[in-house]
Design a protein around this motif. Sequence first.
Motif, PDB file in Angstrom:
ATOM      1  N   SER A  18      16.952  11.916   2.518  1.00 31.33           N
ATOM      2  CA  SER A  18      15.583  12.284   2.166  1.00 31.33           C
ATOM      3  C   SER A  18      14.666  11.084   2.348  1.00 31.33           C
ATOM      4  O   SER A  18      15.013   9.963   1.978  1.00 31.33           O
ATOM      5  CB  SER A  18      15.510  12.769   0.716  1.00 31.33           C
ATOM      6  OG  SER A  18      16.332  13.898   0.516  1.00 31.33           O
ATOM      7  N   VAL A  19      13.494  11.327   2.913  1.00 27.65           N
ATOM      8  CA  VAL A  19      12.446  10.311   3.072  1.00 27.65           C
ATOM      9  C   VAL A  19      11.311  10.726   2.139  1.00 27.65           C
ATOM     10  O   VAL A  19      10.649  11.728   2.372  1.00 27.65           O
ATOM     11  CB  VAL A  19      11.936  10.245   4.525  1.00 27.65           C
ATOM     12  CG1 VAL A  19      10.957   9.093   4.700  1.00 27.65           C
ATOM     13  CG2 VAL A  19      13.099  10.134   5.499  1.00 27.65           C
ATOM     14  N   ASP A  62       0.810  -1.221   0.000  1.00 27.27           N
ATOM     15  CA  ASP A  62       0.000   0.000   0.000  1.00 27.27           C
ATOM     16  C   ASP A  62       0.842   1.270   0.000  1.00 27.27           C
ATOM     17  O   ASP A  62       0.449   2.281  -0.573  1.00 27.27           O
ATOM     18  CB  ASP A  62      -0.916   0.020   1.228  1.00 27.27           C
ATOM     19  CG  ASP A  62      -1.853  -1.176   1.260  1.00 27.27           C
ATOM     20  OD1 ASP A  62      -2.713  -1.268   0.372  1.00 27.27           O
ATOM     21  OD2 ASP A  62      -1.705  -2.021   2.162  1.00 27.27           O
ATOM     22  N   THR A  63       1.991   1.212   0.673  1.00 28.43           N
ATOM     23  CA  THR A  63       2.824   2.404   0.833  1.00 28.43           C
ATOM     24  C   THR A  63       4.268   2.060   0.495  1.00 28.43           C
ATOM     25  O   THR A  63       4.781   1.021   0.924  1.00 28.43           O
ATOM     26  CB  THR A  63       2.756   2.936   2.278  1.00 28.43           C
ATOM     27  OG1 THR A  63       1.425   3.353   2.558  1.00 28.43           O
ATOM     28  CG2 THR A  63       3.696   4.103   2.496  1.00 28.43           C
ATOM     29  N   GLU A  64       4.909   2.931  -0.250  1.00 24.81           N
ATOM     30  CA  GLU A  64       6.306   2.746  -0.623  1.00 24.81           C
ATOM     31  C   GLU A  64       7.061   4.026  -0.273  1.00 24.81           C
ATOM     32  O   GLU A  64       6.678   5.120  -0.689  1.00 24.81           O
ATOM     33  CB  GLU A  64       6.415   2.454  -2.123  1.00 24.81           C
ATOM     34  CG  GLU A  64       7.810   2.044  -2.564  1.00 24.81           C
ATOM     35  CD  GLU A  64       7.839   1.710  -4.048  1.00 24.81           C
ATOM     36  OE1 GLU A  64       8.269   0.601  -4.399  1.00 24.81           O
ATOM     37  OE2 GLU A  64       7.430   2.572  -4.851  1.00 24.81           O
ATOM     38  N   ILE A  65       8.137   3.888   0.508  1.00 27.78           N
ATOM     39  CA  ILE A  65       8.919   5.034   0.963  1.00 27.78           C
ATOM     40  C   ILE A  65      10.376   4.822   0.568  1.00 27.78           C
ATOM     41  O   ILE A  65      10.973   3.788   0.897  1.00 27.78           O
ATOM     42  CB  ILE A  65       8.805   5.209   2.492  1.00 27.78           C
ATOM     43  CG1 ILE A  65       7.345   5.489   2.868  1.00 27.78           C
ATOM     44  CG2 ILE A  65       9.711   6.327   2.977  1.00 27.78           C
ATOM     45  CD1 ILE A  65       7.085   5.478   4.360  1.00 27.78           C
ATOM     46  N   ASP A  86       7.500  14.645   2.073  1.00 32.68           N
ATOM     47  CA  ASP A  86       8.921  14.370   2.234  1.00 32.68           C
ATOM     48  C   ASP A  86       9.333  14.704   3.661  1.00 32.68           C
ATOM     49  O   ASP A  86       8.709  15.524   4.331  1.00 32.68           O
ATOM     50  CB  ASP A  86       9.768  15.204   1.266  1.00 32.68           C
ATOM     51  CG  ASP A  86       9.527  14.836  -0.197  1.00 32.68           C
ATOM     52  OD1 ASP A  86       9.287  13.645  -0.465  1.00 32.68           O
ATOM     53  OD2 ASP A  86       9.578  15.737  -1.037  1.00 32.68           O
ATOM     54  N   ALA A  87      10.392  14.062   4.125  1.00 37.72           N
ATOM     55  CA  ALA A  87      11.011  14.385   5.408  1.00 37.72           C
ATOM     56  C   ALA A  87      12.516  14.234   5.227  1.00 37.72           C
ATOM     57  O   ALA A  87      12.978  13.607   4.255  1.00 37.72           O
ATOM     58  CB  ALA A  87      10.489  13.467   6.514  1.00 37.72           C
ATOM     59  N   TYR A  88      13.277  14.798   6.159  1.00 40.27           N
ATOM     60  CA  TYR A  88      14.733  14.801   6.009  1.00 40.27           C
ATOM     61  C   TYR A  88      15.380  14.562   7.362  1.00 40.27           C
ATOM     62  O   TYR A  88      14.911  15.049   8.389  1.00 40.27           O
ATOM     63  CB  TYR A  88      15.207  16.145   5.434  1.00 40.27           C
ATOM     64  CG  TYR A  88      14.537  16.492   4.130  1.00 40.27           C
ATOM     65  CD1 TYR A  88      15.078  16.073   2.913  1.00 40.27           C
ATOM     66  CD2 TYR A  88      13.345  17.214   4.118  1.00 40.27           C
ATOM     67  CE1 TYR A  88      14.447  16.378   1.725  1.00 40.27           C
ATOM     68  CE2 TYR A  88      12.710  17.511   2.927  1.00 40.27           C
ATOM     69  CZ  TYR A  88      13.265  17.087   1.726  1.00 40.27           C
ATOM     70  OH  TYR A  88      12.635  17.370   0.554  1.00 40.27           O
TER      71      TYR A  88
END
Length: 354
Positions: A215-216, A200-203, A229-231
Amino acid sequence: MNKVVRDRLAHLKGQVRSAREAQADLDPNYLIKGWLMGGATSVIYGPSNVGKTFLALKIAQAVASGTDWFGCKTRRQHVLYAAAEGGRAFENRVAALRAAEFDWITHPFDFHANAIDAQVLAHLYNEMNPNPAPGLIIIDTLARVMAAGDENSSVDMGLLIRNVDTLARMTGAHVMLIHHTGKDTALGARGHSSLRAAIDTEIELSRDEESGVISVMSRKQRDIGMGRDAYYSLAEVHLGTDPDGDAVTTCIVAEAEAQEPVVKDKRRPLKGHQQVAHQALLDALRDHGQKRSGPDFPGKPVVHVDHWREACKLHGLLNNPKSKDGGRNAYKRAKEWLMNSDYVRSYQDYWWVC
């Protein structure tokens, strides 16, 4: 119509609803708002040494404690971290979190050939979970629980996906897999594409080599909006000293700011007369630059060609006594080269640097 078909038909009829009955879901069942939904499946992937486990531990602690994760709300639920690549190094990483609230186990689970392991892990989670609401199970890493399976095989990946689905179905928990990229990071997570289709989710995680900031990036969301996004960076933590008196350290995730992308200059390097002419233009702009109005001017200082020519004389490119033509051809060739190489632009005898 035989009995099996009749029974199946009766079951399906009971599930048909009118579209007029549909109501908006205003209370989404999230674990981390905007990132992870309850009861879903996800993959976090990235190259080696990018800090995947450190980020997963931060997720585990955020959900287990109900604290914000990179500024996003969480719902406090039970978390079990299954570290198939565990050991003393992993235990040090857990210890560095200081009073972590999730449970963890290090064991070589087999989600490929052994369908029992997924069921046993599900029963273990259910027995340990004190909450009525299901939470989060993290599997670190996919490669380890794949065991002897081939990640590139649709059959083998299908077996693993089936066991992940079994684990999610039996517990109601969100199941997260920690995974790697292949040799070509642009192709995403390693292995058969059926994995991406199933989750369902890909990061995705990627590191800026100059700053060290990771980077996320949310690459797939089945039920949530995209674009988040997150860092973070990895901060060293001192755990103590070993029997020899040497420091024992590990890392934790430290939130960071987004890094401006570095655009590499792909133009040919300046040299010789081109470098002299370019510097002369910069000097002319410094001394005589002015902004001119009009759609064909760049909105930054420009200089008349006469001022550029005078600056070239001062730099010895023009009126060169060693040249038969006084350097006129060298000046002309340098100007053309700078134009063709995207170093300068002109309009109506006015010039500027790119």
